[in-house]
Design a protein around this motif. Structure first.
Motif, PDB file in Angstrom:
ATOM      1  N   TYR A 209       0.197  -0.445   1.269  1.00  0.00           N
ATOM      2  CA  TYR A 209       0.521  -1.695   0.577  1.00  0.00           C
ATOM      3  C   TYR A 209       2.023  -1.751   0.396  1.00  0.00           C
ATOM      4  O   TYR A 209       2.636  -0.796  -0.061  1.00  0.00           O
TER       5      TYR A 209
ATOM      6  N   TYR B 269      -3.681  -1.567  11.982  1.00  0.00           N
ATOM      7  CA  TYR B 269      -4.021  -2.986  11.828  1.00  0.00           C
ATOM      8  C   TYR B 269      -3.304  -3.535  10.606  1.00  0.00           C
ATOM      9  O   TYR B 269      -3.389  -2.961   9.526  1.00  0.00           O
ATOM     10  N   ASP B 270      -2.581  -4.641  10.797  1.00  0.00           N
ATOM     11  CA  ASP B 270      -1.904  -5.316   9.698  1.00  0.00           C
ATOM     12  C   ASP B 270      -2.777  -6.479   9.246  1.00  0.00           C
ATOM     13  O   ASP B 270      -2.928  -7.466   9.972  1.00  0.00           O
ATOM     14  N   PHE B 271      -3.364  -6.370   8.052  1.00  0.00           N
ATOM     15  CA  PHE B 271      -4.186  -7.452   7.508  1.00  0.00           C
ATOM     16  C   PHE B 271      -3.319  -8.682   7.228  1.00  0.00           C
ATOM     17  O   PHE B 271      -3.702  -9.796   7.497  1.00  0.00           O
ATOM     18  N   ASN B 272      -2.176  -8.428   6.651  1.00  0.00           N
ATOM     19  CA  ASN B 272      -1.170  -9.457   6.386  1.00  0.00           C
ATOM     20  C   ASN B 272       0.155  -8.731   6.147  1.00  0.00           C
ATOM     21  O   ASN B 272       0.249  -7.537   6.419  1.00  0.00           O
ATOM     22  N   TYR B 273       1.145  -9.407   5.640  1.00  0.00           N
ATOM     23  CA  TYR B 273       2.465  -8.795   5.456  1.00  0.00           C
ATOM     24  C   TYR B 273       2.424  -7.610   4.484  1.00  0.00           C
ATOM     25  O   TYR B 273       3.223  -6.700   4.582  1.00  0.00           O
ATOM     26  N   HIS B 274       1.473  -7.614   3.559  1.00  0.00           N
ATOM     27  CA  HIS B 274       1.455  -6.597   2.501  1.00  0.00           C
ATOM     28  C   HIS B 274       0.465  -5.452   2.726  1.00  0.00           C
ATOM     29  O   HIS B 274       0.632  -4.387   2.143  1.00  0.00           O
ATOM     30  N   HIS B 275      -0.577  -5.643   3.511  1.00  0.00           N
ATOM     31  CA  HIS B 275      -1.645  -4.646   3.636  1.00  0.00           C
ATOM     32  C   HIS B 275      -1.813  -4.198   5.089  1.00  0.00           C
ATOM     33  O   HIS B 275      -1.821  -5.013   5.994  1.00  0.00           O
ATOM     34  N   SER B 276      -1.998  -2.877   5.264  1.00  0.00           N
ATOM     35  CA  SER B 276      -2.262  -2.347   6.602  1.00  0.00           C
ATOM     36  C   SER B 276      -3.162  -1.120   6.503  1.00  0.00           C
ATOM     37  O   SER B 276      -3.245  -0.471   5.459  1.00  0.00           O
TER      38      SER B 276
ATOM     39  N   ASP C 141      -1.059  -7.856  15.346  1.00  0.00           N
ATOM     40  CA  ASP C 141      -1.830  -7.334  14.210  1.00  0.00           C
ATOM     41  C   ASP C 141      -2.455  -5.973  14.526  1.00  0.00           C
ATOM     42  O   ASP C 141      -2.407  -5.063  13.710  1.00  0.00           O
TER      43      ASP C 141
END
Length: 100
Positions: A98, A60-67, A25
């Motif tokens: 996104y 940093y990758d918050f999740n698959y869609h947001h960084s 992450d």
């Protein structure tokens, strides 16, 4: 329509490479770019400023869609009067992405 004067238009060209040190992450990275700034636009007065940029940063990758990412730009001017520092900080870059 876009109309330019007979003197032309100032521009810059850049190319580079970025390496990521992990696939987690938090991903530290290091970029290296070569940049050529060309200005002023009048051909008889035109000057070129080549620079070599080192761009350390973190993403940093918050999740698959947001960084989100941040980088600092450290430049070495390759032409003209040499600065006492080998690399000079010239900018900060912040990004949010996104992906669908």
């Amino acid at each position: 329509p876009l109309v330019l004067s007979e003197d032309g238009f100032p521009f810059g060209v850049t190319g580079g490479y970025k390496y990521y040190f992990s696939e987690k992450d938090w991903r530290p990275n290091l970029g290296v770019d070569f940049c050529l700034l060309v200005s002023p636009p009048a051909p008889d007065k035109r000057q070129m400023m080549p620079l070599l940029m080192l761009k350390p940063g973190i993403e940093y990758d918050f999740n698959y869609h947001h960084s989100a990412a941040a980088n600092i730009w450290l430049a070495r001017f390759l032409k003209g009067k040499k600065h006492p520092l080998p690399l000079m900080p010239i900018g900060l870059q912040f990004e949010y992405g996104y992906t669908r």
